[in-house]
Write a protein that holds these residues in place. Structure first.
Motif, short mmCIF file in Angstrom:
data_model
loop_
_atom_site.label_atom_id
_atom_site.label_comp_id
_atom_site.label_asym_id
_atom_site.label_seq_id
_atom_site.Cartn_x
_atom_site.Cartn_y
_atom_site.Cartn_z
N ARG A 154 -0.78 -11.83 0.61
CA ARG A 154 -0.90 -10.55 -0.08
C ARG A 154 -0.45 -10.66 -1.54
NH1 ARG A 154 2.46 -6.36 3.17
NH2 ARG A 154 1.68 -4.98 1.53
N LEU A 155 0.62 -11.39 -1.78
CA LEU A 155 1.14 -11.52 -3.15
C LEU A 155 0.18 -12.30 -4.05
CD1 LEU A 155 4.89 -12.34 -2.45
CD2 LEU A 155 3.95 -10.18 -3.28
N ALA A 157 -3.14 -12.63 -3.66
CA ALA A 157 -4.53 -12.25 -3.44
C ALA A 157 -5.25 -11.89 -4.73
CB ALA A 157 -4.58 -11.07 -2.46
N ASP A 163 -6.47 -8.89 1.58
CA ASP A 163 -5.04 -8.98 1.27
C ASP A 163 -4.65 -8.31 -0.04
OD1 ASP A 163 -4.25 -10.50 3.57
OD2 ASP A 163 -5.18 -12.26 2.66
N TYR A 164 -5.64 -8.01 -0.86
CA TYR A 164 -5.40 -7.44 -2.19
C TYR A 164 -5.01 -5.98 -2.04
CZ TYR A 164 -6.66 -6.48 -7.16
OH TYR A 164 -6.67 -6.15 -8.49
N THR A 168 0.23 -6.44 -4.37
CA THR A 168 -0.32 -7.53 -5.19
C THR A 168 -0.23 -7.19 -6.67
OG1 THR A 168 -1.96 -7.85 -3.43
CG2 THR A 168 -2.33 -9.01 -5.50
N GLN A 172 2.00 -8.82 -9.58
CA GLN A 172 1.25 -9.67 -10.50
C GLN A 172 1.21 -9.12 -11.93
OE1 GLN A 172 -2.61 -10.96 -9.22
NE2 GLN A 172 -1.90 -11.65 -7.22
N GLU A 259 -9.70 -1.76 -4.46
CA GLU A 259 -9.69 -3.22 -4.31
C GLU A 259 -10.72 -3.91 -5.20
OE1 GLU A 259 -12.61 -3.91 -0.49
OE2 GLU A 259 -10.55 -3.24 -0.13
#
Length: 457
Positions: A154-155, A157, A163-164, A168, A172, A259
């Motif tokens: 997830r982190l 993605a 997972d995004y 995230t 990020q 997303e």
């Protein structure tokens, strides 16, 4: 540590690994060495301080200790903390804290920079640890964490993947996240039910993304992902009333969902909204001040003439300024700002809570109140004069009137002026100045020296 070493240590401690504390001990020496290598530690005198969360029996610590300047180990289990103290008793560089990592005051690390973070984290605290230790500002230049594989995905993605999500983007925006490798459950004792992964987080380079209002960005992202399958035009109707126009500006579809937008597009959206407009083109906003008019003064602070800001700084002429120390109501913590990288003088250095020049014809007290409003976005409860400082090289040939005020925040910081800011305990500031004076604007150092002298008197 080998499996036999772990069994012996656990028997000595009469310790049965706790599921509630996520106690799964790494039993692969080569893997431990590889994980520590990802930190790129340097043992030179002025190099890395390492903070390790949940060191357990020290499998990673024993690899890291020879490779860094100093270590702080944060261990929640009292028995393991005592065992680590005995194990590293002969190494003065190692400090063991029996403490919950979620209660550790990360601000204490700033005087020890450069600093890096290492941790083998239980799933249930991973998110909380990330936001506590990676919050803005963070003292860490590199973080290597072993976490549950699904969380790591997830982190790291990217857009248009399952997972995004909001997590995230919130991580990020400030950190580059790299999925390093999957770690099988078989290398831990006892064996967990899930696989793990090692991830690397490094701060995004200044300017890699446009500046934006962090709170607005967070609010938009959380709202955008609150109903994942719903179109953004409907979810963000209040913040972005003309979504079709915004979508065209972003290069996105009118029917886009959360997303589908990249990190850069989310940042652009935060700046496109009316509430985010002040964050646009911060470089130009910062440069607009070159034409401001200042009073040029003599050695007794008497006005001689007026000149532009650029002329005053270029020629080193004496002029006037204010610094304001904003303390919390208890008076224990001082708010510091980190100057924007666009500043023409001492960019990216830590400075007083608020500071600014007197424009031609202005007086000190009015300017102090104005600077608090403009730089922190609040009205000061009161502004009290603390000291008058003569113009000297440390102040940049400014006559400075130092004021203090009290406020708890939160503050709204203009990105053209301020990169970030936070309250710090006064004793942490004092230690930070002693260890790393180069981190601070010289005018602040002079003000803090005078304030400290007044406090002693």
């Amino acid at each position: 540590m080998k499996p036999s070493d772990i069994r012996a240590a656990l028997a000595e401690l009469n310790l049965h690994p706790s599921k509630s504390l996520g106690q799964n001990f790494l039993a692969d020496t080569n893997l431990a060495r590889w994980i520590v290598d990802q930190l790129e530690l340097s043992p030179r005198e002025a190099a890395d301080h390492l903070v390790e969360i949940g060191p357990g029996l020290g499998a990673l610590t024993e690899c890291a200790a020879p490779a860094c300047r100093s270590l702080t180990l944060i261990e929640k289990d009292a028995r393991l903390a005592g065992w680590l103290e005995r194990r590293f008793a002969g190494d003065s560089r190692v400090t063991v804290l029996h403490q919950d990592a979620l209660e550790y005051d990360v601000r204490a690390v700033f005087p020890r920079m450069p600093a890096k973070l290492l941790g083998n984290l239980p799933y249930y605290v991973t998110s909380s640890i990330l936001f506590r230790y990676g919050d803005d500002p963070s003292p860490f230049s590199r973080m290597v964490l072993t976490i549950q594989r699904e969380f790591a995905a997830r982190l790291a993605a990217g857009p248009r993947t399952k997972d995004y999500g909001a997590l995230t983007l919130l991580v990020q925006r400030r950190w580059e996240v790299k999925y390093l490798r999957t770690i099988p459950a078989s290398v831990f004792m006892p064996r967990p039910r899930v696989e793990s992964a090692a991830i690397l987080l490094t701060p995004r380079a200044p300017g890699a993304l446009p500046d934006c209002d962090a709170r607005l960005f967070t609010a938009l992202v959380k709202q955008g992902f609150s109903q994942r399958r719903k179109q953004l035009g409907k979810l963000l109707a209040d913040a972005v009333p003309d979504w079709p126009q915004a979508a065209r500006a972003l290069g996105a579809s009118d029917t886009a969902r959360a997303e589908e937008l990249s990190l850069a597009q989310w940042v652009e959206l935060a700046n496109w909204t009316p509430a985010g407009a002040p964050a646009r083109d911060v470089r130009l906003l910062a440069q607009d001040v070159h034409g401001e008019m200042f009073d040029v003064v003599d050695e007794r602070d008497r006005v001689l003439r007026q000149a532009t800001r650029h002329e005053v700084h270029k020629n080193g002429w004496r002029h006037r300024a204010v610094h304001i120390f904003v303390f919390n109501r208890a008076g224990t913590d001082l708010f510091l700002q980190k100057r924007s990288r666009w500043k023409d003088v001492q960019p990216s250095r830590w400075d007083s809570s608020a500071a600014g020049h007197l424009n031609a014809g202005d007086d000190y007290e009015e300017t102090a109140s104005r600077e608090v409003r403009e730089e922190l976005g609040v009205d000061p409860e009161s502004v009290e004069l603390l000291a008058k400082i003569e113009a000297n090289a440390m102040t940049g040939w400014e006559f400075v009137h130092l004021f203090q005020a009290r406020h708890e925040g939160p503050f709204r910081l203009p990105p053209a002026e301020i990169e970030t800011g936070a309250f710090f305990p006064v004793e942490v500031v004092r230690e930070w100045i002693e260890r790393r004076p180069e981190d601070f604007a010289t005018g602040f150092l002079e003000c803090f020296r005078r304030w400290s002298a007044a406090e002693r008197d």
